[in-house]
Design a protein around this motif. Structure first.
Motif, PDB file in Angstrom:
ATOM      1  N   ILE A 113       0.699  70.102  38.329  1.00  0.00           N
ATOM      2  CA  ILE A 113       0.859  68.656  38.496  1.00  0.00           C
ATOM      3  C   ILE A 113      -0.451  68.023  38.021  1.00  0.00           C
ATOM      4  O   ILE A 113      -1.524  68.449  38.438  1.00  0.00           O
ATOM      5  N   VAL A 114      -0.356  67.047  37.141  1.00  0.00           N
ATOM      6  CA  VAL A 114      -1.562  66.333  36.705  1.00  0.00           C
ATOM      7  C   VAL A 114      -1.506  64.909  37.261  1.00  0.00           C
ATOM      8  O   VAL A 114      -0.496  64.213  37.106  1.00  0.00           O
ATOM      9  N   ILE A 115      -2.587  64.511  37.930  1.00  0.00           N
ATOM     10  CA  ILE A 115      -2.654  63.182  38.553  1.00  0.00           C
ATOM     11  C   ILE A 115      -3.618  62.310  37.759  1.00  0.00           C
ATOM     12  O   ILE A 115      -4.713  62.753  37.399  1.00  0.00           O
ATOM     13  N   LYS A 116      -3.209  61.074  37.478  1.00  0.00           N
ATOM     14  CA  LYS A 116      -4.101  60.163  36.759  1.00  0.00           C
ATOM     15  C   LYS A 116      -4.015  58.758  37.358  1.00  0.00           C
ATOM     16  O   LYS A 116      -3.076  58.439  38.072  1.00  0.00           O
ATOM     17  N   ALA A 117      -5.015  57.930  37.035  1.00  0.00           N
ATOM     18  CA  ALA A 117      -4.993  56.568  37.564  1.00  0.00           C
ATOM     19  C   ALA A 117      -5.465  55.577  36.526  1.00  0.00           C
ATOM     20  O   ALA A 117      -6.264  55.906  35.656  1.00  0.00           O
ATOM     21  N   PHE A 118      -4.949  54.361  36.631  1.00  0.00           N
ATOM     22  CA  PHE A 118      -5.425  53.257  35.796  1.00  0.00           C
ATOM     23  C   PHE A 118      -6.641  52.597  36.464  1.00  0.00           C
ATOM     24  O   PHE A 118      -7.432  51.927  35.833  1.00  0.00           O
ATOM     25  N   THR A 119      -6.713  52.812  37.770  1.00  0.00           N
ATOM     26  CA  THR A 119      -7.697  52.174  38.637  1.00  0.00           C
ATOM     27  C   THR A 119      -9.108  52.171  38.097  1.00  0.00           C
ATOM     28  O   THR A 119      -9.752  51.129  37.968  1.00  0.00           O
ATOM     29  N   PHE A 122       1.647  75.550  43.765  1.00  0.00           N
ATOM     30  CA  PHE A 122       1.277  74.534  42.778  1.00  0.00           C
ATOM     31  C   PHE A 122      -0.230  74.367  42.614  1.00  0.00           C
ATOM     32  O   PHE A 122      -0.988  74.569  43.563  1.00  0.00           O
ATOM     33  N   LEU A 123      -0.602  73.948  41.410  1.00  0.00           N
ATOM     34  CA  LEU A 123      -1.960  73.449  41.204  1.00  0.00           C
ATOM     35  C   LEU A 123      -1.848  71.969  40.844  1.00  0.00           C
ATOM     36  O   LEU A 123      -1.128  71.597  39.910  1.00  0.00           O
ATOM     37  N   ALA A 124      -2.531  71.131  41.615  1.00  0.00           N
ATOM     38  CA  ALA A 124      -2.584  69.700  41.296  1.00  0.00           C
ATOM     39  C   ALA A 124      -3.974  69.403  40.740  1.00  0.00           C
ATOM     40  O   ALA A 124      -4.985  69.623  41.413  1.00  0.00           O
ATOM     41  N   VAL A 125      -4.020  68.960  39.492  1.00  0.00           N
ATOM     42  CA  VAL A 125      -5.294  68.635  38.854  1.00  0.00           C
ATOM     43  C   VAL A 125      -5.422  67.112  38.762  1.00  0.00           C
ATOM     44  O   VAL A 125      -4.589  66.446  38.144  1.00  0.00           O
ATOM     45  N   ASP A 126      -6.444  66.590  39.410  1.00  0.00           N
ATOM     46  CA  ASP A 126      -6.677  65.150  39.402  1.00  0.00           C
ATOM     47  C   ASP A 126      -7.622  64.823  38.246  1.00  0.00           C
ATOM     48  O   ASP A 126      -8.794  65.180  38.278  1.00  0.00           O
ATOM     49  N   ILE A 160      -0.899  61.442  45.495  1.00  0.00           N
ATOM     50  CA  ILE A 160      -1.429  62.556  46.283  1.00  0.00           C
ATOM     51  C   ILE A 160      -0.662  62.710  47.597  1.00  0.00           C
ATOM     52  O   ILE A 160      -0.240  63.811  47.971  1.00  0.00           O
ATOM     53  N   TYR A 161      -0.443  61.600  48.287  1.00  0.00           N
ATOM     54  CA  TYR A 161       0.278  61.650  49.567  1.00  0.00           C
ATOM     55  C   TYR A 161       1.733  62.067  49.376  1.00  0.00           C
ATOM     56  O   TYR A 161       2.288  62.803  50.186  1.00  0.00           O
ATOM     57  N   ARG A 162       2.361  61.596  48.311  1.00  0.00           N
ATOM     58  CA  ARG A 162       3.755  61.981  48.077  1.00  0.00           C
ATOM     59  C   ARG A 162       3.875  63.461  47.722  1.00  0.00           C
ATOM     60  O   ARG A 162       4.841  64.113  48.095  1.00  0.00           O
ATOM     61  N   TYR A 192      -7.097  64.435  49.410  1.00  0.00           N
ATOM     62  CA  TYR A 192      -6.268  65.645  49.286  1.00  0.00           C
ATOM     63  C   TYR A 192      -6.091  66.243  50.673  1.00  0.00           C
ATOM     64  O   TYR A 192      -4.981  66.545  51.113  1.00  0.00           O
ATOM     65  N   GLU A 193      -7.212  66.406  51.349  1.00  0.00           N
ATOM     66  CA  GLU A 193      -7.200  67.003  52.673  1.00  0.00           C
ATOM     67  C   GLU A 193      -6.451  66.125  53.677  1.00  0.00           C
ATOM     68  O   GLU A 193      -5.623  66.612  54.441  1.00  0.00           O
ATOM     69  N   LYS A 194      -6.726  64.822  53.645  1.00  0.00           N
ATOM     70  CA  LYS A 194      -6.082  63.913  54.603  1.00  0.00           C
ATOM     71  C   LYS A 194      -4.568  63.912  54.435  1.00  0.00           C
ATOM     72  O   LYS A 194      -3.823  63.897  55.413  1.00  0.00           O
ATOM     73  N   SER A 195      -4.126  63.938  53.169  1.00  0.00           N
ATOM     74  CA  SER A 195      -2.677  63.904  52.932  1.00  0.00           C
ATOM     75  C   SER A 195      -2.013  65.186  53.440  1.00  0.00           C
ATOM     76  O   SER A 195      -0.919  65.156  53.996  1.00  0.00           O
ATOM     77  N   MET A 196      -2.690  66.325  53.270  1.00  0.00           N
ATOM     78  CA  MET A 196      -2.100  67.599  53.718  1.00  0.00           C
ATOM     79  C   MET A 196      -2.117  67.710  55.243  1.00  0.00           C
ATOM     80  O   MET A 196      -1.188  68.238  55.844  1.00  0.00           O
TER      81      MET A 196
END
Length: 357
Positions: free
Chosen positions: A209-215, A179-183, A87-89, A109-113
């Protein structure tokens, strides 16, 4: 107390309460209640013998595994230190002048922007719509919008956004070169990825952009591993150069490769979470607390017990106060779906608190 920006801060909770971290039941972070798969823990441990050399800077084997798992070309994938780093990148690459997010939603999202002076435009979800995203979100995209972030299912509401709405957003943003980033970090918990995931749209739109996590899904937040995908080659290259190299450790790469083989575990997760979520939802409603429909591994609810977090912590249970989310008040709380035993204790303690009023 109001400074909290996330659940998962068990360390502060331990300091405040005087209880040991291991003695506090953490309902504040949305982690798979089945716990780390044994094969994943083992792979992480076994990888320690390779930590005398640098991790593969290109995470080749892990990207191969993600590519096969997601059925997308390898060059679409950027691997990161948790979804948070992705997200930050993304914000660092695009340095958006104007960004749109839904409210309430994940705060990063907001903090990174904001690091780049982005003007934030909120699409406020309505309680009377049970916090669902509706077609009118399209009206929030204006000629200034450079990027929109959307979490599906949304955190903290647990609501899913229809794929047709997401595709319309992509098309509208595309007209503006935005862009649309979908988490999709929580999508695997729903058992409904086929219907809702936008991964199959990556080929068609280079502004997705699709964001995913293993977390969350593999219960390894302490290992920090996520990724994002886009068919935009320029973006993927920029993501690599925006930030330090070796961002994904040897241990994280090994854990990720092992995790992607755990298909059976994912199936078990979906049915376990569903059953336990229904139990918690019903019990909350029975107690006269307004709970909101969720498709994820957490539930948002509303109550006039304003010190519920404090009262719960006294009873060694940590919950998430939602008072610091944009568009939510201090009446809102979020709890994760934990194990059957833990969920039962939570409900018992809740009834105890309510009985004392």
């Amino acid at each position: 107390e109001n400074m909290e920006t996330h659940g998962a801060d068990i360390y502060t909770a331990s300091e405040i309460s005087g209880y040991n971290e291991d003695d506090i039941m953490d309902f504040s972070s949305n982690i798979n209640p089945l716990g780390v798969p044994e094969t994943v823990a083992l792979a992480a441990v076994n990888s320690i013998k390779h930590t005398g050399r640098y991790p593969d800077i290109n995470s080749r084997m892990l990207i191969d595994a993600i590519s096969a798992y997601e059925n997308v070309p390898k060059e679409f994938i950027f691997v990161s230190n948790g979804a948070a780093e992705a997200i930050y990148r993304i914000s660092a690459c695009l340095k958006p002048e104007a960004g749109m997010i839904i409210a309430p939603s994940f705060s990063e999202y907001e903090k990174s922007m904001k690091l780049f002076g982005t003007v934030i435009n909120y699409y406020c979800l309505k309680e009377e719509d049970s916090f669902k995203v509706t077609e009118d979100i399209l009206n929030c995209i204006n000629e200034k919008t450079d990027i929109a972030f959307i979490c599906n299912p949304n955190n903290p509401t647990g609501q899913l956004t229809e794929k047709i709405i997401l595709e319309k957003m992509i098309i509208k943003l595309k007209e503006r070169n935005a862009f649309l980033a979908v988490d999709e970090c929580f999508l695997d918990f729903t058992g409904n990825s086929e219907k809702y995931s936008t991964v199959d749209l990556l080929d068609k739109y280079d502004n997705l952009i699709v964001i995913k996590a293993f977390t969350k899904i593999f219960a390894i937040p302490g290992i920090r591993l996520g990724y994002c995908m886009s068919s935009n080659a320029e973006l993927i290259n920029n993501l690599k150069s925006t930030g330090p190299p070796w961002n994904v450790s040897t241990v994280a790469q090994a854990a990720g490769i092992a995790a992607l083989k755990e298909r059976e575990y994912l199936k078990r997760t979906v049915s376990y979470v569903k059953e336990q979520r229904n139990y918690l939802f019903d019990e909350l409603e029975k107690s006269g607390i307004k709970a909101y429909e969720s498709h994820a591994n957490y539930i948002l609810f509303k109550t006039d017990i304003l010190d519920l977090k404090k009262q719960m912590l006294k009873r060694k249970i940590l919950i998430r106060s939602c008072s610091n989310y944009v568009n939510l008040s201090s009446e809102y709380y979020r709890i994760a779906v934990r194990t059957k035993e833990e969920n039962k204790i939570f409900i018992e303690k809740l009834k105890e608190i309510m009985g004392k009023r």
